[in-house]
Enzyme design. Sequence first.
Site, mmCIF file in Angstrom:
data_model
loop_
_atom_site.group_PDB
_atom_site.id
_atom_site.type_symbol
_atom_site.label_atom_id
_atom_site.label_comp_id
_atom_site.label_asym_id
_atom_site.label_seq_id
_atom_site.Cartn_x
_atom_site.Cartn_y
_atom_site.Cartn_z
ATOM 1 N N LYS A 1 -6.890 -4.949 -3.066
ATOM 2 C CA LYS A 1 -7.786 -5.459 -1.918
ATOM 3 C C LYS A 1 -8.491 -4.241 -1.353
ATOM 4 O O LYS A 1 -8.447 -3.092 -1.502
ATOM 5 C CB LYS A 1 -6.726 -6.002 -0.957
ATOM 6 N N ASP B 1 0.657 -1.336 0.007
ATOM 7 C CA ASP B 1 0.056 0.139 0.092
ATOM 8 C C ASP B 1 0.716 1.204 -0.028
ATOM 9 O O ASP B 1 0.522 2.273 0.694
ATOM 10 C CB ASP B 1 -0.934 0.058 1.127
ATOM 11 N N HIS C 1 -10.629 6.967 1.581
ATOM 12 C CA HIS C 1 -9.222 6.809 1.076
ATOM 13 C C HIS C 1 -9.062 5.965 -0.066
ATOM 14 O O HIS C 1 -9.928 4.874 -0.021
ATOM 15 C CB HIS C 1 -8.387 6.524 2.427
ATOM 16 N N CYS D 1 -1.807 -2.682 7.732
ATOM 17 C CA CYS D 1 -1.781 -3.666 6.423
ATOM 18 C C CYS D 1 -0.523 -4.729 6.455
ATOM 19 O O CYS D 1 -0.680 -5.825 6.114
ATOM 20 C CB CYS D 1 -2.202 -3.015 5.122
ATOM 21 N N HIS E 1 -17.474 2.631 0.378
ATOM 22 C CA HIS E 1 -17.039 1.330 1.100
ATOM 23 C C HIS E 1 -17.158 1.674 2.543
ATOM 24 O O HIS E 1 -17.172 2.744 3.277
ATOM 25 C CB HIS E 1 -15.441 1.292 0.993
ATOM 26 N N ASP F 1 -4.624 -0.785 -2.015
ATOM 27 C CA ASP F 1 -5.701 -0.580 -1.236
ATOM 28 C C ASP F 1 -6.642 0.099 -2.457
ATOM 29 O O ASP F 1 -6.350 0.970 -3.042
ATOM 30 C CB ASP F 1 -5.649 0.310 -0.042
#
Length: 200
Positions: A109, A12, A85, A154, A56, A50
């Site tokens: 992901k 990420d 984000h 992460c 989301h 990401d």
Amino acid sequence: MWKDTDVLLVIDVQNDFCPGGKLAVPGGDEVVPLINRIAHGFRHVILTQDWHPAEHKSFAAQHPAKNPFEIAMMHYGHQTLWPDHCVQGTHGAEFHKDLHVNAELILRKGFREEIDSYSAFFENDRTTPTGLGGYLRERGFEKVVCVGLAFDYCVRFSAEDARRLGFETEVIEAACRSIDLDGSAAAARQSFQEHGIALA
Ligand SMILES: [Zn+2]
């Protein structure tokens, strides 16, 4: 020094996690030159990205009574809520412009609206696989080396899952930066020790 069965997992390194981004990790951009150097020593590099839909459910804006960094109860358990984000197709979701690594795979992901995915291996219900474990196994990789953002989310969850799936696992902390919510960076270090994850 890195073997053909070692893979570097760069997690990420995206604009929204760097200073000026929507979920900036302090010093997030500082890891970029170091990751470029480290990646040069690997034959195999994988990037994660990401990659969220605009609505989301990990975004605090989708929970009217909540603020960013509060916890919500989802169908799979507790979920920290974040500022919007890494929305698909936006500048914030792009990799940092100075990241220059020769990746064999880019794994996206967090693309399902109703579930977040900190780990590169499993979504946050801890059971839905991303397929990365099977990919690494089929390619014959034995060791996973993790760098990137953020160390305590992460990177932590990806390293723990790599270990759980039976890969030798190492985290290069100098090439990571933390969000550090409520001692989460110290908790990550402690957990790595307990799980047999090497911290370099
Ligand atoms: Zn996210």
